[in-house]
Motif scaffolding. Structure first.
Motif, PDB file in Angstrom:
ATOM      1  N   LYS A 105       4.077   3.025  -6.460  1.00 36.56           N
ATOM      2  CA  LYS A 105       2.661   2.656  -6.641  1.00 36.56           C
ATOM      3  C   LYS A 105       1.841   3.770  -6.013  1.00 36.56           C
ATOM      4  O   LYS A 105       2.020   4.087  -4.830  1.00 36.56           O
TER       5      LYS A 105
ATOM      6  N   ASP B 290       4.619  -1.893   0.073  1.00 33.20           N
ATOM      7  CA  ASP B 290       3.273  -1.331  -0.117  1.00 33.20           C
ATOM      8  C   ASP B 290       2.945  -0.450   1.085  1.00 33.20           C
ATOM      9  O   ASP B 290       3.841   0.044   1.794  1.00 33.20           O
ATOM     10  N   ASP B 291       1.684  -0.255   1.345  1.00 38.77           N
ATOM     11  CA  ASP B 291       1.207   0.654   2.388  1.00 38.77           C
ATOM     12  C   ASP B 291       1.734   0.276   3.789  1.00 38.77           C
ATOM     13  O   ASP B 291       2.021  -0.887   4.035  1.00 38.77           O
TER      14      ASP B 291
ATOM     15  N   ASP C  30      -1.768   5.081  -5.124  1.00 37.80           N
ATOM     16  CA  ASP C  30      -3.071   4.452  -4.885  1.00 37.80           C
ATOM     17  C   ASP C  30      -4.120   5.500  -4.522  1.00 37.80           C
ATOM     18  O   ASP C  30      -3.985   6.205  -3.517  1.00 37.80           O
TER      19      ASP C  30
ATOM     20  N   TYR D  96       5.235   3.171  -1.930  1.00 43.03           N
ATOM     21  CA  TYR D  96       3.794   3.308  -2.126  1.00 43.03           C
ATOM     22  C   TYR D  96       3.323   4.636  -1.536  1.00 43.03           C
ATOM     23  O   TYR D  96       3.793   5.050  -0.471  1.00 43.03           O
TER      24      TYR D  96
ATOM     25  N   ARG E 140      -3.729  -0.473 -12.569  1.00 42.22           N
ATOM     26  CA  ARG E 140      -4.608  -1.536 -12.110  1.00 42.22           C
ATOM     27  C   ARG E 140      -5.921  -1.451 -12.875  1.00 42.22           C
ATOM     28  O   ARG E 140      -6.481  -0.373 -13.023  1.00 42.22           O
TER      29      ARG E 140
ATOM     30  N   ASP F 152      -9.161  -5.245  -5.772  1.00 45.56           N
ATOM     31  CA  ASP F 152      -8.107  -6.137  -5.269  1.00 45.56           C
ATOM     32  C   ASP F 152      -8.343  -7.626  -5.537  1.00 45.56           C
ATOM     33  O   ASP F 152      -9.455  -8.129  -5.426  1.00 45.56           O
TER      34      ASP F 152
HETATM   35  C1  GLA Z   1      -5.582  -0.843  -1.892  1.00 44.27           C
HETATM   36  C2  GLA Z   1      -4.792  -1.451  -3.047  1.00 44.27           C
HETATM   37  C3  GLA Z   1      -4.002  -2.648  -2.553  1.00 44.27           C
HETATM   38  C4  GLA Z   1      -3.086  -2.215  -1.406  1.00 44.27           C
HETATM   39  C5  GLA Z   1      -3.884  -1.551  -0.290  1.00 44.27           C
HETATM   40  C6  GLA Z   1      -2.978  -0.937   0.764  1.00 44.27           C
HETATM   41  O1  GLA Z   1      -6.585  -1.717  -1.465  1.00 44.27           O
HETATM   42  O2  GLA Z   1      -5.635  -1.812  -4.109  1.00 44.27           O
HETATM   43  O3  GLA Z   1      -3.255  -3.220  -3.599  1.00 44.27           O
HETATM   44  O4  GLA Z   1      -2.111  -1.335  -1.914  1.00 44.27           O
HETATM   45  O5  GLA Z   1      -4.722  -0.515  -0.813  1.00 44.27           O
HETATM   46  O6  GLA Z   1      -3.667  -0.242   1.758  1.00 44.27           O
END
Ligand code: GLA
Length: 390
Positions: free
Chosen positions: A145, A72-73, A147, A111, A211, A215
């Motif tokens: 992913k 992820d990030d 975002d 990501y 999504r 979160d």
């Molecule tokens: C958002 C996404 C999370 C994650 C964070 C990362 O909040 O919804 O799932 O990927 O960013 O910074």
């Protein structure tokens, strides 16, 4: 027969375009894997990702169907003079990491954001979409992913909600097309927290999953609010394009075993992507048992690809059903109270015959052929998950 099939597939290609055809082959069933965010957040690096890949194999999760190892990030570095995105010091060599993950029979996900910055403030793909997709393909990435994050700022300046909406769709389409152009199949995961009813248009911008909410967190209240609010979205999901109520929290420690079984069962009923969000290297036997339960996974991954829905609710009692291949049905009897309750259900009420064969999935026990009704004893915050055949 053959002629019919050829005509059907040509029609499908004309209707969908080759990009969409690719989309269906990469996520014919909801993606299964692991994602770094829920447990590690920004504390993720190359060594940790390798350890998770190792544990995915040694725990039996790979053999149970989990495939993607998703970063992820916070992997992103700065851009080179050419504009090419570079990793930061936590990820010295993304290609080598992809080779390592592929060597275990797994796939690697990454990501980014359509905005200039990701949600954690790292470099996004804005203005570099084609270049980034090409870099991911060169590294051997299998899943992206994407975002929304700072793209929100661009939308705010659009002047009207209609223009903002159009800009968002264009941004997602742009990255989808960039991925298709690389020729490398990649799952495309939209993350914009369900804004503008994404389920209505997510597939049209190339999304394999989107999504549907903000979160998740490792709390029964948050998980259950997200899960139960998915009622009514079933018709938007199907092979190649899934509703995503966010990644799993199973094993992260703040819910009890009954609550994690509820989480897993509800996600299976929802045909949700199963992306474990815990540390796979330190799992308890209970966590492994929940994540690798073959019968629950089979419900999630059922080939018909029909998402389940709420069929009945009364106060804190809910019964959800999902049609499965071969005329079978998954029925989940949920108790949202903290204390145990007995919940009675009649089979005909749920469109079943009066006499059915019933299996209690979490108990791993055949209950035999039952007539009329079944009274389920459901623990507090728990579920009784049944597989019913007629
Ligand atoms: C958002 C996404 C999370 C994650 C964070 C990362 O909040 O919804 O799932 O990927 O960013 O910074």
């Amino acid at each position: 027969m053959i002629k019919k099939a050829v005509v059907a597939s040509v029609l499908m290609m004309l209707a969908c375009g080759s990009g969409k055809a690719q989309q269906t082959t990469v996520a014919a069933t909801p993606p299964m894997g692991w994602n770094s965010w829920n447990h590690f957040a920004e504390k993720i690096d190359d060594a940790t990702v390798r350890a998770q890949a190792d544990a995915m194999v040694s725990s039996g999760m790979r053999d149970a169907g989990y495939v993607y190892i998703n970063i992820d990030d916070t992997w992103e570095g700065t851009r080179a003079a050419s504009g090419e995105i570079q990793t930061n010091q936590k990820f010295p060599d993304m290609k080598a990491l992809a080779d390592y993950v592929h060597g275990k029979g797994l796939k690697l996900g990454i990501y980014s954001s359509p905005g200039p910055k990701t949600c954690a403030g790292y470099e996004g793909s804005y203005g570099h979409e084609e270049q980034d997709a090409a870099t991911y393909a060169k590294w051997g990435i299998d899943y992206l992913k994407y975002d929304l994050c700072s793209f929100d700022e661009i939308m705010k300046k659009a002047g009207s909600p209609e223009v903002a909406h159009k800009l968002m769709l264009e941004a997602y389409t742009k990255m989808h097309e960039a991925i298709v152009k690389t020729g490398r199949p990649m799952v495309f995961s939209l993350c914009q927290y369900g804004a503008d009813h994404v389920w209505e248009w997510g597939a049209s911008v190339g999304g394999n999953l989107w999504r549907t909410t903000d979160d998740i967190s490792d709390r029964y209240d948050r998980m259950s609010v997200i899960g139960f609010q998915q009622a009514g979205l079933a018709k938007f999901a199907g092979p190649g394009h899934w509703n995503d109520p966010d990644m799993l929290e199973v094993g992260n420690g703040k819910m009890n075993v009954e609550e994690y079984r509820t989480h897993m069962a509800l996600w299976a009923l929802l045909a949700a992507p199963l992306l474990a969000g815990n540390d796979l290297t330190t799992m308890s036997p209970e966590t492994i048992a929940i994540l690798t339960n073959r019968e629950v996974i089979a419900i999630d991954q059922d080939k018909l690809g029909k998402q389940g829905d709420r069929m009945w609710a009364q106060g804190s009692q809910e019964i959800w059903g999902r049609e499965l291949e071969g005329g079978a049905m998954a029925l989940a009897i949920f108790n949202r109270f903290e204390w145990p309750q007995t919940i009675e259900m009649s089979f005909v009420r749920f469109g079943l015959k009066d006499r059915v064969k019933v299996r209690d999935v979490w108990a791993g026990k055949d209950l035999g052929t039952l007539s009329g009704k079944y009274a389920a004893h459901v623990p507090g915050h728990g579920v009784v998950l049944l597989r019913v055949t007629q």
